[in-house]
Design a protein around this motif. Sequence first.
Motif, PDB file in Angstrom:
ATOM      1  N   GLU A 299      23.450 -35.027  68.146  1.00  0.00           N
ATOM      2  CA  GLU A 299      23.070 -33.646  68.427  1.00  0.00           C
ATOM      3  C   GLU A 299      22.944 -32.801  67.155  1.00  0.00           C
ATOM      4  O   GLU A 299      22.554 -31.647  67.209  1.00  0.00           O
ATOM      5  CB  GLU A 299      24.079 -33.003  69.374  1.00  0.00           C
ATOM      6  CG  GLU A 299      23.995 -33.542  70.798  1.00  0.00           C
ATOM      7  CD  GLU A 299      22.585 -33.443  71.381  1.00  0.00           C
ATOM      8  OE1 GLU A 299      22.098 -32.320  71.530  1.00  0.00           O
ATOM      9  OE2 GLU A 299      21.976 -34.490  71.643  1.00  0.00           O
TER      10      GLU A 299
ATOM     11  N   GLN B  32      22.312 -40.749  73.678  1.00  0.00           N
ATOM     12  CA  GLN B  32      20.862 -40.629  73.804  1.00  0.00           C
ATOM     13  C   GLN B  32      20.050 -41.473  72.817  1.00  0.00           C
ATOM     14  O   GLN B  32      19.122 -42.170  73.215  1.00  0.00           O
ATOM     15  CB  GLN B  32      20.451 -39.168  73.646  1.00  0.00           C
ATOM     16  CG  GLN B  32      18.942 -38.960  73.717  1.00  0.00           C
ATOM     17  CD  GLN B  32      18.545 -37.613  73.146  1.00  0.00           C
ATOM     18  OE1 GLN B  32      19.240 -36.631  73.359  1.00  0.00           O
ATOM     19  NE2 GLN B  32      17.438 -37.578  72.424  1.00  0.00           N
TER      20      GLN B  32
ATOM     21  N   ARG C  62      33.498 -34.288  71.926  1.00  0.00           N
ATOM     22  CA  ARG C  62      33.046 -33.180  71.078  1.00  0.00           C
ATOM     23  C   ARG C  62      34.244 -32.395  70.562  1.00  0.00           C
ATOM     24  O   ARG C  62      35.079 -31.953  71.344  1.00  0.00           O
ATOM     25  CB  ARG C  62      32.100 -32.261  71.840  1.00  0.00           C
ATOM     26  CG  ARG C  62      30.846 -33.031  72.224  1.00  0.00           C
ATOM     27  CD  ARG C  62      29.661 -32.203  72.505  1.00  0.00           C
ATOM     28  NE  ARG C  62      28.577 -33.102  72.904  1.00  0.00           N
ATOM     29  CZ  ARG C  62      27.431 -32.728  73.391  1.00  0.00           C
ATOM     30  NH1 ARG C  62      27.179 -31.443  73.548  1.00  0.00           N
ATOM     31  NH2 ARG C  62      26.508 -33.621  73.718  1.00  0.00           N
TER      32      ARG C  62
ATOM     33  N   GLU D 121      23.177 -40.015  81.120  1.00  0.00           N
ATOM     34  CA  GLU D 121      21.958 -39.789  80.337  1.00  0.00           C
ATOM     35  C   GLU D 121      20.851 -40.788  80.696  1.00  0.00           C
ATOM     36  O   GLU D 121      20.822 -41.891  80.168  1.00  0.00           O
ATOM     37  CB  GLU D 121      22.271 -39.879  78.833  1.00  0.00           C
ATOM     38  CG  GLU D 121      23.197 -38.792  78.346  1.00  0.00           C
ATOM     39  CD  GLU D 121      23.424 -38.827  76.839  1.00  0.00           C
ATOM     40  OE1 GLU D 121      22.694 -38.136  76.118  1.00  0.00           O
ATOM     41  OE2 GLU D 121      24.313 -39.562  76.390  1.00  0.00           O
TER      42      GLU D 121
ATOM     43  N   GLU E 271      25.057 -23.938  82.122  1.00  0.00           N
ATOM     44  CA  GLU E 271      24.282 -25.145  81.809  1.00  0.00           C
ATOM     45  C   GLU E 271      24.956 -26.392  82.382  1.00  0.00           C
ATOM     46  O   GLU E 271      26.103 -26.680  82.095  1.00  0.00           O
ATOM     47  CB  GLU E 271      24.150 -25.282  80.289  1.00  0.00           C
ATOM     48  CG  GLU E 271      23.373 -26.529  79.902  1.00  0.00           C
ATOM     49  CD  GLU E 271      23.413 -26.828  78.413  1.00  0.00           C
ATOM     50  OE1 GLU E 271      23.611 -25.909  77.610  1.00  0.00           O
ATOM     51  OE2 GLU E 271      23.247 -28.012  78.066  1.00  0.00           O
ATOM     52  N   ILE E 272      24.191 -27.128  83.166  1.00  0.00           N
ATOM     53  CA  ILE E 272      24.723 -28.381  83.711  1.00  0.00           C
ATOM     54  C   ILE E 272      23.961 -29.576  83.136  1.00  0.00           C
ATOM     55  O   ILE E 272      24.504 -30.672  83.001  1.00  0.00           O
ATOM     56  CB  ILE E 272      24.707 -28.352  85.266  1.00  0.00           C
ATOM     57  CG1 ILE E 272      25.561 -29.462  85.864  1.00  0.00           C
ATOM     58  CG2 ILE E 272      23.296 -28.393  85.817  1.00  0.00           C
ATOM     59  CD1 ILE E 272      25.918 -29.232  87.330  1.00  0.00           C
TER      60      ILE E 272
HETATM   61  O1  4AD Z   1      23.069 -30.244  76.114  1.00  0.00           O
HETATM   62  P1  4AD Z   1      23.772 -31.439  75.523  1.00  0.00           P
HETATM   63  O2  4AD Z   1      24.490 -31.251  74.256  1.00  0.00           O
HETATM   64  O3  4AD Z   1      22.669 -32.553  75.435  1.00  0.00           O
HETATM   65  C1  4AD Z   1      22.813 -33.777  74.842  1.00  0.00           C
HETATM   66  O4  4AD Z   1      23.838 -34.234  74.392  1.00  0.00           O
HETATM   67  C2  4AD Z   1      21.539 -34.604  74.914  1.00  0.00           C
HETATM   68  N1  4AD Z   1      21.661 -35.711  73.932  1.00  0.00           N
HETATM   69  C3  4AD Z   1      21.359 -35.116  76.305  1.00  0.00           C
HETATM   70  C4  4AD Z   1      20.106 -35.954  76.482  1.00  0.00           C
HETATM   71  O5  4AD Z   1      19.014 -35.414  76.395  1.00  0.00           O
HETATM   72  N2  4AD Z   1      20.254 -37.248  76.685  1.00  0.00           N
HETATM   73  O6  4AD Z   1      24.819 -31.983  76.606  1.00  0.00           O
HETATM   74  C5  4AD Z   1      24.371 -32.378  77.883  1.00  0.00           C
HETATM   75  C6  4AD Z   1      25.289 -31.827  78.951  1.00  0.00           C
HETATM   76  C7  4AD Z   1      25.392 -30.308  79.000  1.00  0.00           C
HETATM   77  O7  4AD Z   1      24.312 -29.746  79.703  1.00  0.00           O
HETATM   78  C8  4AD Z   1      26.712 -30.115  79.702  1.00  0.00           C
HETATM   79  O8  4AD Z   1      26.565 -30.272  81.113  1.00  0.00           O
HETATM   80  C9  4AD Z   1      27.529 -31.283  79.198  1.00  0.00           C
HETATM   81  O9  4AD Z   1      26.626 -32.249  78.718  1.00  0.00           O
HETATM   82  N3  4AD Z   1      28.435 -30.878  78.116  1.00  0.00           N
HETATM   83  C10 4AD Z   1      29.767 -30.739  78.253  1.00  0.00           C
HETATM   84  N4  4AD Z   1      30.572 -30.887  79.325  1.00  0.00           N
HETATM   85  C11 4AD Z   1      31.891 -30.682  79.154  1.00  0.00           C
HETATM   86  N5  4AD Z   1      32.451 -30.348  77.971  1.00  0.00           N
HETATM   87  C12 4AD Z   1      31.684 -30.200  76.860  1.00  0.00           C
HETATM   88  N6  4AD Z   1      32.258 -29.897  75.690  1.00  0.00           N
HETATM   89  C13 4AD Z   1      30.281 -30.390  76.978  1.00  0.00           C
HETATM   90  N7  4AD Z   1      29.246 -30.337  76.114  1.00  0.00           N
HETATM   91  C14 4AD Z   1      28.149 -30.643  76.830  1.00  0.00           C
END
Ligand code: 4AD
Length: 477
Positions: A164, A206, A227, A244, A400-401
Motif C-alpha cells: 500500500e 494484492q 497494519r 482480496e 469504508e468497508i
Molecule cells: O483500502 P485498503 O488499504 O486496500 C488494500 O489494502 C488493497 N490492497 C485492497 C485490494 O485492492 N486488493 O484496505 C482494504 C480494506 C478496507 O476497505 C477496510 O475494510 C479494511 O481493509 N481495513 C481494515 N480493517 C480493520 N483494521 C484496519 N486497520 C484496516 N485497514 C484496512
Amino acid sequence: MKSYSVKELLDSKNTLHEVTVKGWIRTFRSNRFIALNDGSTINNIQCVVDFENTDEQVLKKLTTGAAIEVTGEHIESQGKGQNFEIQAKKIVVLGESNPETYPIQPKKHSLEFLREKAHLRVRTNTFSAIMRVRSALSFAVHQYFQQNGFNYVNTPIITGSDAEGAGEMFRVTALDAKNPPKTEDGEINYKEDFFGKETNLTVSGQLEAETYAMALGKVYTFGPTFRAENSNTSRHLAEFWMIEPEVAFLDLDGDMDLAEDFIKSVLKYVLDNCKDDLDFLEKRLIEEDKTKPQNERSEMTLTEKLHFVVDNNFKRVSYTEAIEILRNCKPNKKKKFNYIIDEWGADLQSEHERYLVEKHFNCPVILFDYPAKIKAFYMRLNDDGKTVRAMDILFPGIGEIVGGSQREERLEVLQQKINELGIDEKELWWYLDLRRFGTAVHSGFGLGFERLVLFATGMTNIRDVIPFPRTPQSAEF
Ligand code: 4AD
Ligand code: MG
C-alpha cells in the motif's frame, strides 16, 4: 445411548427418549432447572434435576460455568420458552467452576469488561452469537468464490514489499534487538538478517494475488493482514482479516459489480442461515438503542438493515460528484466537520464518508475515480491524467468497508508512477514483469472481514467481532 448437541435436541421433530448431552451450565435455579449450553446454538436446553435422587455432592457442584454430562429423557417441555427439555437421570460433573471467582456471572456485563476476559467472553450469548455469525460469513465467502470459478490463493504473510506504500508495517526480524549487526555507516545491517533483507508482515496480499490472477484468471485471498497504524478507533485493528479477489480481464465497472454482488450474497447467506443468532443480536441492539438519545437510535432493526443492503442497489458516485455534495452540505458550510472540504483533491475523512452514506444517500455508496494523489501507486490512471480507477465502498455505521481498483497494466505508466514516488524499481521487478509478459486489464478489491462482521452483527466496536483483538498497547491472550 446417543450423544446429542443442544441444537439437535432443541431442533428435533420428535422426542428422542434417552439421550446424553454435554455442555456448560449457564444457570441453575431453584435447585431444579439447569440451563445448559454447548455452543451449538444460542439457545439453552433445560435439564430438570431430580432433586431427591441426586447426590448432594453433585448438586453442590452444579454452578454457573461448570462442565457437565447429563443423561436423561428427552421430553416435550412442560414449561414455556422451549419445545423440549431433559428429565435428568444422571449428571456427571466433568469440570467444576467456582461461583466466587468465575467472571462470567449470569447477569449483564459491559462489552469493555468482557474485552478484558476475551478468553471467556465467548461463553456469553452475545459473543457466541457474534462468533457463529463470523464463522458462517467465512464459509459464505469461500462458497461465493468457489461457486463462481475463483481459486483460493495463500499469499505470503512475511513480505519484502510494501503493497500500500503507506509504510505502516510491522518489521519481521531474527536479529538480536539488543546487539544488531551494523554496517560501516552505523545502520542496522539487514543483510545479516534471516532473509538477507528487510522484511515485514504483509499489509495486503494484492500484489502477489495479481501474479496469480494473471495465470489462473480469477483468484481470491482470505487471510490475516497487519497494519502498524496507530489509530485507536472502533474501526481499526493492527491484525485483521482481508478478502482480496483479483480478476484478469476485468475493468473497474466489473469490479464494482463483483464487489456488490459478493457482499449481497454473503449477507444473504447470514440472513438465511443464522436466524437464531440474528434474532438475539437484533434484540440486543434494540435494548442498547433504548439507552441512547432519540436522535442516535437506529431507524431500522438489524435484519431490516441487512435486507435493505441485500435488496437495494448500491449508489455509485464519482469522487468529483461527492466533493460537490460535501462542499455544499450543511455541516461543511457551518464548519461542523473537523476537516472542512473546500477543494477538489481533499482526502475524505470518515466524517465525510458517513455523511454521504448516512445523511445524503442513506444507502451503501460506491465512490470511484479518486484523485491519483491520495491513492496507491498501482491504480490505473484515467485519461484526464489526474484521477485513477479506484473505488471505495462505504457502509452505513461503518464507513469504508471495501477498497479496490483497476490496476495499472501499462508498463511505462506504472514505471513512471513508481519513479515519481521514489520507490525502487528493483524491489518491484517481479510486479513489473506482469506488465512485460502478457499484460492485461485486471482489477480487484480488498474487503475488511471484521468490518463486514460488524455490519452483519450490528456491533459497533471492531474489538468485539474478532476473537482476540490486537490494537495499540494491547496484545493479551
Ligand atoms: O483500502 P485498503 O488499504 O486496500 C488494500 O489494502 C488493497 N490492497 C485492497 C485490494 O485492492 N486488493 O484496505 C482494504 C480494506 C478496507 O476497505 C477496510 O475494510 C479494511 O481493509 N481495513 C481494515 N480493517 C480493520 N483494521 C484496519 N486497520 C484496516 N485497514 C484496512
Ligand atoms: Mg482504503
